[in-house]
Design an enzyme around this catalytic site. Sequence first.
Site, PDB file in Angstrom:
ATOM      1  CB  CYS A  30      -9.429  -2.775   6.162  1.00 30.86           C
ATOM      2  SG  CYS A  30      -8.549  -2.760   4.605  1.00 30.86           S
TER       3      CYS A  30
ATOM      4  CD  GLU B  13      -3.473  -9.021   3.861  1.00 36.69           C
ATOM      5  OE1 GLU B  13      -2.636  -9.933   3.902  1.00 36.69           O
ATOM      6  OE2 GLU B  13      -3.175  -7.836   3.741  1.00 36.69           O
TER       7      GLU B  13
ATOM      8  CB  CYS C 213       0.246  -2.728  -4.276  1.00 32.75           C
ATOM      9  SG  CYS C 213      -0.996  -3.781  -3.505  1.00 32.75           S
TER      10      CYS C 213
ATOM     11  CB  CYS D 268      -0.280  -0.786  -7.874  1.00 32.76           C
ATOM     12  SG  CYS D 268      -1.923  -0.453  -8.534  1.00 32.76           S
TER      13      CYS D 268
ATOM     14  CB  CYS E 204      -2.557  -3.087   0.801  1.00 31.25           C
ATOM     15  SG  CYS E 204      -3.361  -3.653  -0.649  1.00 31.25           S
TER      16      CYS E 204
ATOM     17  CB  CYS F 294      -4.748  -7.310  -6.996  1.00 32.11           C
ATOM     18  SG  CYS F 294      -5.481  -5.877  -7.834  1.00 32.11           S
TER      19      CYS F 294
HETATM   20  N1  SAH Z   1      -7.423  -2.046  -5.164  1.00 29.09           N
HETATM   21  C1  SAH Z   1      -8.030  -0.954  -4.534  1.00 29.09           C
HETATM   22  C2  SAH Z   1      -8.338  -1.186  -3.075  1.00 29.09           C
HETATM   23  C3  SAH Z   1      -7.312  -1.930  -2.278  1.00 29.09           C
HETATM   24  S1  SAH Z   1      -5.786  -1.124  -1.989  1.00 29.09           S
HETATM   25  C4  SAH Z   1      -7.212   0.298  -4.709  1.00 29.09           C
HETATM   26  O1  SAH Z   1      -6.084   0.201  -5.154  1.00 29.09           O
HETATM   27  O2  SAH Z   1      -7.743   1.372  -4.455  1.00 29.09           O
HETATM   28  C5  SAH Z   1      -6.187   0.029  -0.703  1.00 29.09           C
HETATM   29  C6  SAH Z   1      -5.256   1.233  -0.641  1.00 29.09           C
HETATM   30  O3  SAH Z   1      -3.960   0.866  -0.125  1.00 29.09           O
HETATM   31  C7  SAH Z   1      -5.010   1.853  -2.014  1.00 29.09           C
HETATM   32  O4  SAH Z   1      -5.107   3.241  -1.989  1.00 29.09           O
HETATM   33  C8  SAH Z   1      -3.601   1.388  -2.293  1.00 29.09           C
HETATM   34  O5  SAH Z   1      -3.018   2.157  -3.265  1.00 29.09           O
HETATM   35  C9  SAH Z   1      -2.971   1.453  -0.920  1.00 29.09           C
HETATM   36  N2  SAH Z   1      -1.681   0.763  -0.817  1.00 29.09           N
HETATM   37  C10 SAH Z   1      -1.237  -0.307  -1.517  1.00 29.09           C
HETATM   38  N3  SAH Z   1       0.039  -0.608  -1.167  1.00 29.09           N
HETATM   39  C11 SAH Z   1       0.408   0.280  -0.217  1.00 29.09           C
HETATM   40  C12 SAH Z   1       1.613   0.509   0.527  1.00 29.09           C
HETATM   41  N4  SAH Z   1       2.675  -0.276   0.384  1.00 29.09           N
HETATM   42  N5  SAH Z   1       1.640   1.540   1.396  1.00 29.09           N
HETATM   43  C13 SAH Z   1       0.563   2.336   1.573  1.00 29.09           C
HETATM   44  N6  SAH Z   1      -0.611   2.174   0.909  1.00 29.09           N
HETATM   45  C14 SAH Z   1      -0.686   1.161   0.013  1.00 29.09           C
HETATM   46 FE1  SF4 Z   2      -4.540  -4.056  -6.731  1.00 23.49          FE
HETATM   47 FE2  SF4 Z   2      -2.809  -3.245  -4.897  1.00 23.49          FE
HETATM   48 FE3  SF4 Z   2      -3.173  -1.789  -7.097  1.00 23.49          FE
HETATM   49 FE4  SF4 Z   2      -5.110  -1.892  -5.242  1.00 23.49          FE
HETATM   50  S1  SF4 Z   2      -3.073  -1.024  -4.971  1.00 23.49           S
HETATM   51  S2  SF4 Z   2      -5.343  -2.118  -7.476  1.00 23.49           S
HETATM   52  S3  SF4 Z   2      -4.846  -4.010  -4.521  1.00 23.49           S
HETATM   53  S4  SF4 Z   2      -2.344  -3.895  -7.026  1.00 23.49           S
END
Ligand code: SAH
Ligand code: SF4
Length: 342
Positions: free
Chosen positions: A105, A90, A119, A116, A331, A112
């Site tokens: 974006c 996406e 996420c 996290c 994300c 991934c």
């Molecule tokens: N993997 C990388 C880049 C992709 S995620 C990273 O983690 O930095 C991009 C951003 O979206 C990151 O800061 C991530 O923590 C945030 N993100 C992920 N899930 C989210 C959510 N449910 N609400 C708000 N931000 C979120």
């Molecule tokens: Fe991966 Fe989501 Fe963590 Fe970014 S926030 S490193 S996309 S699991």
Amino acid sequence: MFVLRNMTHDELERMIIALDEPKYRVNQIEDWLYKKAAGRIEEMKNLPKSLFAKLSECAVVTTSKIHQKLISTDGTLKYLLQFSDGNFVEMVLMRFDNRANLTACISSQIGCKMGCKFCHTAKQGFTRNLSAYEMVEQVLTIMQDTGLKVTNIVFMGQGEPFDNYDEVYKAIEILNTKLEIGIRRITVSTSGVVSRFNDYTSRKLLPTLAVSLHAPNDTIRDAIMPVNHRYPMDALKKAMIKFNEVTGKRITIEYILLERLNSTPQHAQELAEYLKDIKCNINLIPYNSGDKSDFIKPSHKTIQLFKLILEKSGKKVTQRLERGADIMAACGQLTGKYLNKN
Ligand code: SAH
Ligand code: SF4
């Protein structure tokens, strides 16, 4: 069949020679591919008829397809792009008030590995890395579909860019040199894969660096970001300070606010202390819950207090605008929903 968007300059040159055409045609073709974001060979209007006929027989511009496109009431566009192997990624196009800035974006991986807890991408697990061309493809698809020039890129879609480092860097070079997107207008966001910092820091062509911190101490970060077991906050801090020193540049610290878990005034103070020696701006991100969720977004009052405490410590703090909430533009949300249905 040649897939033009997947070919290097040298590969295009070899193809052109094999087709018995002069080498300079490659520049014309690349101009159509990257600057004009042509989606089909028929659009390449200044090619001579002979080349046009040969190319139409043996090449296509791309094999990926827009599977779904959602338009938010605030103008944000979200795409689900399908590659020829059936996998989806996406990408999102954000138009801010200043229409001159169009930010795409994009995703760096299908899924991934980082896991996290907050996420949506993490829930899908990891399928594969994207190639540099598949990353550039996402930007070209947006430009082709909208007819607009993307001016800014953030690697904040699905995937951890530093876990697919070489291809991400190759994509950055193509975006900068062929699509002519300024290097400071490209941002790479990492969850803190410290092992890549040294190499990144030493690059001449250096995009903006964003670090997803999301916690003021190791106990909390361990609980929500498994990557912290491998690269604890002390190691991350050292890597960030070195980045500041070597490059002279600031870092953007991303911090998702989760009710009670990391957003109390004490947490803000602890975070300010951790960031004391790091040259950075802080971007507060209200948690985006999507459909179902394990966390809660704090109240407006909690967010404002958190922001104030950080500001008092001398940092510049911004709060991320929640774009495209009605189309689940955060994300991993769209793919997750689609895959759950199938
Ligand atoms: N993997 C990388 C880049 C992709 S995620 C990273 O983690 O930095 C991009 C951003 O979206 C990151 O800061 C991530 O923590 C945030 N993100 C992920 N899930 C989210 C959510 N449910 N609400 C708000 N931000 C979120
Ligand atoms: Fe991966 Fe989501 Fe963590 Fe970014 S926030 S490193 S996309 S699991």
